[in-house]
Design a protein around this motif. Sequence first.
Motif, PDB file in Angstrom:
ATOM      1  N   ASP A  88       0.664  -2.995  -5.360  1.00 50.07           N
ATOM      2  CA  ASP A  88      -0.555  -3.758  -5.619  1.00 50.07           C
ATOM      3  C   ASP A  88      -0.760  -4.833  -4.575  1.00 50.07           C
ATOM      4  OD1 ASP A  88      -0.920  -2.165  -7.793  1.00 50.07           O
ATOM      5  OD2 ASP A  88      -0.272  -3.647  -9.274  1.00 50.07           O
ATOM      6  N   ALA A  89       0.337  -5.454  -4.110  1.00 46.91           N
ATOM      7  CA  ALA A  89       0.211  -6.471  -3.066  1.00 46.91           C
ATOM      8  C   ALA A  89      -0.250  -5.855  -1.760  1.00 46.91           C
ATOM      9  CB  ALA A  89       1.559  -7.175  -2.858  1.00 46.91           C
ATOM     10  N   ALA A  90       0.180  -4.626  -1.490  1.00 44.67           N
ATOM     11  CA  ALA A  90      -0.196  -3.963  -0.239  1.00 44.67           C
ATOM     12  C   ALA A  90      -1.694  -3.740  -0.157  1.00 44.67           C
ATOM     13  CB  ALA A  90       0.533  -2.625  -0.112  1.00 44.67           C
ATOM     14  N   ALA A  91      -2.341  -3.564  -1.294  1.00 46.00           N
ATOM     15  CA  ALA A  91      -3.769  -3.265  -1.287  1.00 46.00           C
ATOM     16  C   ALA A  91      -4.607  -4.422  -0.755  1.00 46.00           C
ATOM     17  CB  ALA A  91      -4.225  -2.914  -2.706  1.00 46.00           C
ATOM     18  N   ALA A  92      -3.995  -5.614  -0.666  1.00 48.54           N
ATOM     19  CA  ALA A  92      -4.752  -6.780  -0.201  1.00 48.54           C
ATOM     20  C   ALA A  92      -4.937  -6.792   1.303  1.00 48.54           C
ATOM     21  CB  ALA A  92      -4.042  -8.056  -0.638  1.00 48.54           C
ATOM     22  N   ASP A  93      -4.156  -6.017   2.026  1.00 48.89           N
ATOM     23  CA  ASP A  93      -4.212  -6.067   3.494  1.00 48.89           C
ATOM     24  C   ASP A  93      -4.118  -4.657   4.051  1.00 48.89           C
ATOM     25  OD1 ASP A  93      -3.887  -6.419   6.209  1.00 48.89           O
ATOM     26  OD2 ASP A  93      -2.620  -8.177   6.000  1.00 48.89           O
ATOM     27  N   PRO A  94      -5.192  -4.159   4.681  1.00 49.76           N
ATOM     28  CA  PRO A  94      -5.186  -2.773   5.145  1.00 49.76           C
ATOM     29  C   PRO A  94      -4.548  -2.571   6.517  1.00 49.76           C
ATOM     30  CG  PRO A  94      -7.336  -3.747   5.538  1.00 49.76           C
ATOM     31  CD  PRO A  94      -6.504  -4.798   4.843  1.00 49.76           C
ATOM     32  N   GLY A  95      -3.919  -3.592   7.099  1.00 48.53           N
ATOM     33  CA  GLY A  95      -3.391  -3.467   8.453  1.00 48.53           C
ATOM     34  C   GLY A  95      -2.139  -2.619   8.532  1.00 48.53           C
ATOM     35  N   GLU A  96      -1.854  -2.133   9.742  1.00 49.63           N
ATOM     36  CA  GLU A  96      -0.670  -1.309   9.962  1.00 49.63           C
ATOM     37  C   GLU A  96       0.607  -2.100   9.725  1.00 49.63           C
ATOM     38  OE1 GLU A  96      -0.011   1.977  10.877  1.00 49.63           O
ATOM     39  OE2 GLU A  96      -2.062   2.312  10.246  1.00 49.63           O
ATOM     40  N   ALA A  97       0.605  -3.394  10.080  1.00 51.30           N
ATOM     41  CA  ALA A  97       1.801  -4.196   9.872  1.00 51.30           C
ATOM     42  C   ALA A  97       2.119  -4.325   8.386  1.00 51.30           C
ATOM     43  CB  ALA A  97       1.629  -5.579  10.500  1.00 51.30           C
ATOM     44  N   GLU A  98       1.084  -4.512   7.571  1.00 50.54           N
ATOM     45  CA  GLU A  98       1.304  -4.623   6.133  1.00 50.54           C
ATOM     46  C   GLU A  98       1.803  -3.300   5.562  1.00 50.54           C
ATOM     47  OE1 GLU A  98       1.923  -6.306   2.680  1.00 50.54           O
ATOM     48  OE2 GLU A  98       1.187  -7.414   4.407  1.00 50.54           O
ATOM     49  N   LEU A  99       1.298  -2.192   6.068  1.00 51.11           N
ATOM     50  CA  LEU A  99       1.789  -0.889   5.629  1.00 51.11           C
ATOM     51  C   LEU A  99       3.269  -0.746   5.957  1.00 51.11           C
ATOM     52  CD1 LEU A  99       1.472   1.990   4.555  1.00 51.11           C
ATOM     53  CD2 LEU A  99       0.697   2.667   6.834  1.00 51.11           C
ATOM     54  N   ALA A 100       3.663  -1.179   7.155  1.00 56.71           N
ATOM     55  CA  ALA A 100       5.074  -1.099   7.538  1.00 56.71           C
ATOM     56  C   ALA A 100       5.945  -1.931   6.602  1.00 56.71           C
ATOM     57  CB  ALA A 100       5.249  -1.575   8.982  1.00 56.71           C
ATOM     58  N   ARG A 101       5.445  -3.099   6.201  1.00 59.45           N
ATOM     59  CA  ARG A 101       6.193  -3.933   5.257  1.00 59.45           C
ATOM     60  C   ARG A 101       6.320  -3.243   3.901  1.00 59.45           C
ATOM     61  NH1 ARG A 101       2.196  -8.491   6.929  1.00 59.45           N
ATOM     62  NH2 ARG A 101       3.033  -9.069   8.968  1.00 59.45           N
ATOM     63  N   THR A 102       5.235  -2.597   3.472  1.00 60.49           N
ATOM     64  CA  THR A 102       5.266  -1.898   2.187  1.00 60.49           C
ATOM     65  C   THR A 102       6.283  -0.766   2.217  1.00 60.49           C
ATOM     66  OG1 THR A 102       2.940  -2.421   1.816  1.00 60.49           O
ATOM     67  CG2 THR A 102       3.875  -0.631   0.510  1.00 60.49           C
ATOM     68  N   LEU A 103       6.282   0.009   3.286  1.00 63.11           N
ATOM     69  CA  LEU A 103       7.244   1.111   3.409  1.00 63.11           C
ATOM     70  C   LEU A 103       8.669   0.583   3.362  1.00 63.11           C
ATOM     71  CD1 LEU A 103       5.498   3.178   6.241  1.00 63.11           C
ATOM     72  CD2 LEU A 103       5.719   3.841   3.841  1.00 63.11           C
ATOM     73  N   HIS A 104       8.906  -0.531   4.041  1.00 68.59           N
ATOM     74  CA  HIS A 104      10.263  -1.086   4.063  1.00 68.59           C
ATOM     75  C   HIS A 104      10.649  -1.626   2.683  1.00 68.59           C
ATOM     76  CE1 HIS A 104      13.801  -2.331   6.230  1.00 68.59           C
ATOM     77  NE2 HIS A 104      13.712  -3.539   5.711  1.00 68.59           N
ATOM     78  N   ALA A 105       9.696  -2.267   1.999  1.00 73.81           N
ATOM     79  CA  ALA A 105       9.976  -2.773   0.653  1.00 73.81           C
ATOM     80  C   ALA A 105      10.281  -1.623  -0.309  1.00 73.81           C
ATOM     81  CB  ALA A 105       8.798  -3.596   0.155  1.00 73.81           C
ATOM     82  N   LEU A 106       9.531  -0.519  -0.207  1.00 69.68           N
ATOM     83  CA  LEU A 106       9.807   0.649  -1.043  1.00 69.68           C
ATOM     84  C   LEU A 106      11.179   1.244  -0.727  1.00 69.68           C
ATOM     85  CD1 LEU A 106       6.307   2.401  -0.974  1.00 69.68           C
ATOM     86  CD2 LEU A 106       7.410   1.384  -2.974  1.00 69.68           C
ATOM     87  N   TRP A 107      11.522   1.243   0.547  1.00 64.73           N
ATOM     88  CA  TRP A 107      12.850   1.733   0.947  1.00 64.73           C
ATOM     89  C   TRP A 107      13.935   0.920   0.261  1.00 64.73           C
ATOM     90  CZ3 TRP A 107      16.696  -0.659   4.064  1.00 64.73           C
ATOM     91  CH2 TRP A 107      17.717   0.181   4.487  1.00 64.73           C
ATOM     92  N   TRP A 108      13.743  -0.391   0.184  1.00 60.89           N
ATOM     93  CA  TRP A 108      14.743  -1.226  -0.485  1.00 60.89           C
ATOM     94  C   TRP A 108      14.802  -0.928  -1.984  1.00 60.89           C
ATOM     95  CZ3 TRP A 108      18.998  -3.456   0.564  1.00 60.89           C
ATOM     96  CH2 TRP A 108      19.251  -3.912   1.861  1.00 60.89           C
ATOM     97  N   VAL A 109      13.692  -0.581  -2.595  1.00 65.35           N
ATOM     98  CA  VAL A 109      13.715  -0.172  -4.005  1.00 65.35           C
ATOM     99  C   VAL A 109      14.631   1.038  -4.165  1.00 65.35           C
ATOM    100  CG1 VAL A 109      12.343   0.818  -5.866  1.00 65.35           C
ATOM    101  CG2 VAL A 109      11.459  -1.130  -4.581  1.00 65.35           C
ATOM    102  N   VAL A 110      14.492   2.004  -3.267  1.00 67.63           N
ATOM    103  CA  VAL A 110      15.327   3.205  -3.334  1.00 67.63           C
ATOM    104  C   VAL A 110      16.791   2.862  -3.060  1.00 67.63           C
ATOM    105  CG1 VAL A 110      15.745   5.453  -2.278  1.00 67.63           C
ATOM    106  CG2 VAL A 110      13.409   4.726  -2.742  1.00 67.63           C
ATOM    107  N   VAL A 111      17.028   1.979  -2.088  1.00 70.42           N
ATOM    108  CA  VAL A 111      18.402   1.536  -1.807  1.00 70.42           C
ATOM    109  C   VAL A 111      19.036   0.940  -3.062  1.00 70.42           C
ATOM    110  CG1 VAL A 111      19.803  -0.119  -0.506  1.00 70.42           C
ATOM    111  CG2 VAL A 111      18.012   1.168   0.658  1.00 70.42           C
ATOM    112  N   ASP A 112      18.286   0.091  -3.750  1.00 70.96           N
ATOM    113  CA  ASP A 112      18.815  -0.530  -4.970  1.00 70.96           C
ATOM    114  C   ASP A 112      19.102   0.515  -6.052  1.00 70.96           C
ATOM    115  OD1 ASP A 112      18.723  -3.034  -3.863  1.00 70.96           O
ATOM    116  OD2 ASP A 112      16.812  -3.581  -4.759  1.00 70.96           O
ATOM    117  N   LEU A 113      18.223   1.489  -6.183  1.00 72.02           N
ATOM    118  CA  LEU A 113      18.415   2.527  -7.197  1.00 72.02           C
ATOM    119  C   LEU A 113      19.668   3.360  -6.930  1.00 72.02           C
ATOM    120  CD1 LEU A 113      14.774   3.809  -7.769  1.00 72.02           C
ATOM    121  CD2 LEU A 113      16.232   2.677  -9.445  1.00 72.02           C
TER     122      LEU A 113
END
Length: 930
Positions: free
Chosen positions: A95-120
């Motif tokens: 939901d936070a990612a939807a606030a910013d359509p830039g490529e940098a924000e997408l890269a942050r979202t991908l990395h944050a999701l990766w950490w979710v998987v790492v934690d799991l």
Amino acid sequence: MPHRDEPTLERECELGRIEAALDSATAGEGRVVVIEGRAGIGKTRLVQETQALAKGRGFGRLQAFGDALEAAMAWGVVRQLVEHSVSRHSTKILDAAAADPGEAELARTLHALWWVVVDLSSARPLLITVDDAHWADPSSLRFLVYLSRRIADLPIVLVVATRPPAEHTGPLTQLSVSRQTERVVPKALSPEALAELVAAREVLPAWAVVTALHAASGGNPFLTRVLVGELDALGLPVDSAATASKIGKLGPSAVFRAVLGRLPAEAVALAGAVAILGTGGDPWQAGALAKLDVTGLSAAVEALSSANVFAADGDHLVFVHPVVREAVLADLGPVARAALHGGAAKALYAAKAPADRVAAHLVRAPRGTLPGSAVILREAAAALLSAGDPRTAAAHLRRAVEETPDNAALRAELGRALLRTGEAVEARRQLLLAAAGVPDAELVAAAASATTVVDGPEAAVAELREAIAARPGGPRDPGRMHLEARLAVIRSFLPHHRRTASDHLSAYASLSGGTPDERTLLGLLAQMGRYEVRPADEVAETACRALANGAFFEDATGSIDVMVGWVVAMLALISADGIDEAGREIERARQRVREHGSPVEFAMVANAALFLEWRLGNLTVMEAEAEGALAAIGAEEPSPQVVALRATATHFLAYAALERGDLEAAADVLARFDGDHGDGPRMMPTMWLHEPRALIALAVGNPVLARTQAFLQRDEMRAVGVDPPTIPWRVPAVRAALLLGESDHALKLAEEQVVIARKWGTATEIGAALRLLAHADGDRRLDLLSESVGVLERSPARLHLARSLIDLGEAMRAARRGTDARSPLNRGIRLAAECGSAVLRTRAGKALEALGDRPRRAIAADPSSLTASERLVADLAASGHANREIAQELFVTPKAVEKHLGRIYAKLGIAGRRGLARAEFRMRERRRRT
């Protein structure tokens, strides 16, 4: 969908490879398994078997399914994967990612999701399965690729089942060629296996029927079941050889039509509604769309289940196989499909469903289906852009423009989305149409970006100049400033525009840096000043205004391109010896990236930091920054920005290896870069790599090669009109000329370097240039080296000072001034030890031994057996950071940290973290000496 009690036939090899992947993940080494095959070949059955195997091994399990309709919804598959287990994390991230359509924000979202998987996967191994991935949404596929490239150090198996990609590009193809991927391609079943499959129904089939079924289905298990089901419906026994002659007339499409033709009209209507609504349709919603009352809905569900069209799946209506759903959709026809999509859009809108779900139907529905549909489509497009799916976003925006053609703002958004899809011609047309309706400088500037792609940068320059000339308002009008900034950016990439660009930027030297456009112009002006060797204090002051106490870095949020501007402004400031300001700026940026950053942003900040540490002479810290940058972006796509980051880190790693005297390591790091990017684009950071190559050639006694490499750098620099003194090609060129007996040429080049250094004006460059001249001018060597030391005393560059001190001591010893030589040699050896230069320490030690002195023992701040990265990890661990915290700070995996700590403990002979604490192990504090 196969019955669970049916046997899994002729899949021993495939299951063996899947079991090996699970065993590998259990041992901590992740794997990707791509199951690829045509519809009905048994991909889903293999996924089910994998889930059962993983359950038996104690794996955690996440699963999702691709869906043709949900392919238009941002993060659809990712949301399925995590909604049951970590919705508290994932929802916030997405939901936070939807606030910013830039490529940098997408890269942050991908990395944050990766950490979710790492934690799991931290408590037990994890299996992630995605079936029907050919229908997955682009943003989720992008995450799967991101994960696949970083899975090696994680106890995870990612299983993706897909039909063969229609094109040999895209995320599914990237998944298939990932280094950790096992590609499993189930083969058609043999006639013997089909016989066993049919016999599972407790009727032994006639062999003639088996061969006919094999010929009709091609050995496809699902199609075989469909054909056998139709034989049952027609009363044709499979144990009778006479049935074989009937099978050839039954083709799968005819069977599906026959099945639907035998069903009541209410059941056919419900099947169409469920097909339209997508995977896991809600019965009541589907019934309303099919216009069925409760009684009719119940009867229709029963009929479809009995006819093996629907499978039992709790409270949801699910087709037994995607092929059946496709047949139902095909049977509806385009008009009926559009009408049903329209009904679905209205129903979902009334139920306040998310905009992307409503929009997925709206784009397929008749125009005018919903009043205000453009607003829904626009909202859905924004979410898709933030998720990295500009193509679907552009399709939504096209439809929105069709609904409201006079809305210039919508056209503008369509134009920007088309730019991201690469459709530059149409993007420019839409942007210019929008600019005509809303005279917005940002739209004109965006259209110029499209022109750069379509007609080249020269045409874009002309277009912008014309727009600037026609712009109302004075020279500091905000719109005009935006156009001027875009013009400056485009010109900065045109070597033959260098002088024009320089004159253009000079007109803005008095800007305060109060807006993003002003900061862009000032940052480019600082870069130009560095390249054109303007006075360093002027360049530093300009760079500080551009950086604006962290405001420039804040501008970079959402845009890697803007962050490149921040990096070049930082390099200009550091080159001008603006050490304190640069240190504060880096710490601010580092904190921001730690809190909310991507691997590329981390590497960009690390690149600025390593250049600062090199300037200061902190070799071990510089080496750790370079290694960290390379580790963070090791799995990134080789975009120009990533290649530039790798080139810079490679350059300074080679420097560090040379200072250790490890020529093999220096050559290896350059060879790795050349192997990965030797055919890549030429840019400033790759240009600088000639210098360490030349230094290696000198170290191995090949002055001819050294001169060749130095002159290659000279020629490439001249081609773009730059000659900065901070990475000087003349240093190896002078040394090569002296070794080749070309003393006059060496003297000429050294004198040129002094002139350039004095023009730049920093103590660092002047002191280094005087040392170079001292080597070329033997008659004045002692005086020049004494002057070099005196100048470098005012510089923050301790490594340069150490070199000049040691050179001075050696020259004094050669001049039989042994007593005078001891002081600079002892001080030089102490500075060399602090900086971490083994080569300089050794040289100074030999000079002192020649004087009859025993060199003072160099007390290193850290055990010398540790690499730079190990020192950094050890420092963080000794400071109380947990492994996960260290991994997050360094943008690596927790397992990578564990490996580092294991090596650290072994090298230091300690048992664990307590040993680090007892030894009070600390890496040398990053000094900011001036």
